[in-house]
Scaffold this motif. Structure first.
Motif, mmCIF file in Angstrom:
data_model
loop_
_atom_site.group_PDB
_atom_site.id
_atom_site.type_symbol
_atom_site.label_atom_id
_atom_site.label_comp_id
_atom_site.label_asym_id
_atom_site.label_seq_id
_atom_site.Cartn_x
_atom_site.Cartn_y
_atom_site.Cartn_z
ATOM 1 N N ARG A 49 1.180 -4.163 2.755
ATOM 2 C CA ARG A 49 0.115 -4.911 3.420
ATOM 3 C C ARG A 49 -0.189 -4.367 4.818
ATOM 4 O O ARG A 49 -1.244 -4.675 5.369
ATOM 5 N N ASN A 50 0.710 -3.563 5.358
ATOM 6 C CA ASN A 50 0.459 -2.951 6.658
ATOM 7 C C ASN A 50 -0.121 -1.543 6.548
ATOM 8 O O ASN A 50 -0.368 -0.905 7.560
ATOM 9 N N LEU A 62 -4.577 -6.807 10.278
ATOM 10 C CA LEU A 62 -3.386 -6.079 10.735
ATOM 11 C C LEU A 62 -3.103 -6.378 12.200
ATOM 12 O O LEU A 62 -4.026 -6.591 12.987
ATOM 13 N N PRO A 63 -1.841 -6.348 12.601
ATOM 14 C CA PRO A 63 -0.656 -6.128 11.767
ATOM 15 C C PRO A 63 -0.314 -7.366 10.941
ATOM 16 O O PRO A 63 -0.566 -8.501 11.366
ATOM 17 N N TYR A 64 0.286 -7.130 9.788
ATOM 18 C CA TYR A 64 0.729 -8.216 8.914
ATOM 19 C C TYR A 64 2.209 -8.433 9.184
ATOM 20 O O TYR A 64 3.039 -7.579 8.910
ATOM 21 N N SER A 65 2.551 -9.573 9.734
ATOM 22 C CA SER A 65 3.898 -9.793 10.264
ATOM 23 C C SER A 65 4.884 -10.251 9.197
ATOM 24 O O SER A 65 4.507 -10.752 8.134
#
Length: 364
Positions: A49-50, A62-65
């Motif tokens: 996902r990033n 983004l960013p996907y934490s």
């Protein structure tokens, strides 16, 4: 543009399921294992996902934490399987369950009678047909085992590669909603695709093998209606116009170099069934070389080798006109007919006409 590893879904899986889940038994395809997610899948989800190419045209920014991923997994892992009005996920892995390729998203609505699907694959696994293989298996399971009556999907208008994936699974384009979706501060349209059980029956019952006979037949009042109903996949309409537009072009031909072109058009019949349409600009004193103007094969009859057989017949017709070459042009991009023409022997001339690559096939 995101590739076939990313298709937008309406929202992310929610937490705190309120109703019992339908227990899910893993599915096996020719190359893939589709199984419920495990906590150990979390790192792979965060990683894909990033990836900027995966995140493009998707539902997250983004960013996907890790916190976002953990919250998503908390709700998903609390369910044993799909549940009405809740998003759930399946992990796409290899048969040995050692490599995670991506995930499928699923939401049942209307008491389980409708299912919305989506998918995400890591960039390293694009272009190998995994998205189509996984989505098709899930669709078959939903329709055949869970008695779902309708499958639907939504995606970004620019996500042509994902449109081609779901079209290969049999879904039909149903419309476009304007400014209906937000990702962060970006507002976009949404393309809507759907499939009923009757569509599924038609899609899986379509012919898959090369026909014994392909012929070009004159269009008459008796068959014109059937010809007008021919349709490509929606994503292919950027490269070939609908038949009704071709009829209009034939009725009022374009004027080139001071003279109108002369259309020669036929329907394509395979083993007695109308399956396509072709139109050529005939050679004239003003336009000495014939031009392949349109070539359309219906969505239910593609990948049967019919296009190449039609080109053979068009070449025969051009030779009957004593032509020494056949010209055409094509737009580049996902789903372009360019590879077909190049494989057949058309050679780019180096000219770009109205944004299209011009090609020529020498007939001598």
């Amino acid at each position: 543009m995101a590739g076939p590893g990313s298709m937008s879904t309406a929202s992310s899986p929610r937490c705190a399921p309120a109703e019992p889940s339908v227990s899910f038994t893993p599915l096996h395809t020719e190359r893939l294992l589709l199984r419920p997610p495990r906590a150990t899948d979390l790192d792979a989800l965060i990683e894909r996902r990033n990836e900027p190419e995966v995140a493009a045209l998707q539902t997250w920014t983004l960013p996907y934490s890790r916190a976002q991923a953990a919250q998503l997994f908390e709700g998903v892992l609390a369910m044993d399987g799909p549940q009405t009005d809740e998003w759930w996920m399946l992990t796409i892995a290899d048969h040995d369950d050692t490599v995670v390729y991506g995930d499928l998203a699923l939401r049942l609505t209307w008491d389980g009678r409708t299912a919305e699907i989506g998918y995400t694959l890591a960039r390293a696994h694009w272009g190998q047909g995994y998205a189509t293989e996984a989505s098709a298996a899930l669709i078959e399971h939903l329709l055949e085992d869970l008695d779902v009556q309708r499958i639907e999907a939504m995606l970004h208008p620019a996500n042509t590669a994902s449109a081609r994936v779901i079209e290969r699974c049999g879904l039909l384009y149903e419309g476009r909603t304007r400014g209906s979706f937000w990702v962060g501060d970006e507002q976009t349209d949404d393309l809507l695709y759907g499939m009923l059980r009757t569509d599924w029956d038609e899609w899986r019952g379509r012919p898959r093998t090369p026909p014994d006979q392909v012929e070009l037949v004159e269009i008459t009042p008796d068959n014109a209606s059937a010809v007008s109903r021919l349709r490509t996949h929606h994503s292919q309409q950027a490269f070939v116009s609908p038949v009704i537009d071709s009829f209009a072009d034939a009725l009022i031909p374009e004027i080139i170099d001071g003279a109108p072109v002369v259309p020669w058009y036929r329907t394509v019949r395979a083993d007695g069934e109308i399956v396509g349409f072709v139109m050529v600009a005939e050679p004239t004193s003003h336009h000495p070389d014939p031009y392949l103007w349109r070539l359309l094969i219906d969505r239910l009859h593609q990948r049967r080798g019919i296009g190449t057989r039609v080109l053979d017949l068009v070449v025969d017709q051009c030779r009957s006109w004593k032509s020494v070459a056949l010209d055409t042009s094509w737009e580049e991009g996902h789903g372009s007919p360019g590879p077909l023409y190049l494989a057949y022997g058309f050679a780019p001339t180096g000219r770009i006409i109205d944004g299209e690559t011009e090609g020529r096939l020498e007939l001598t």
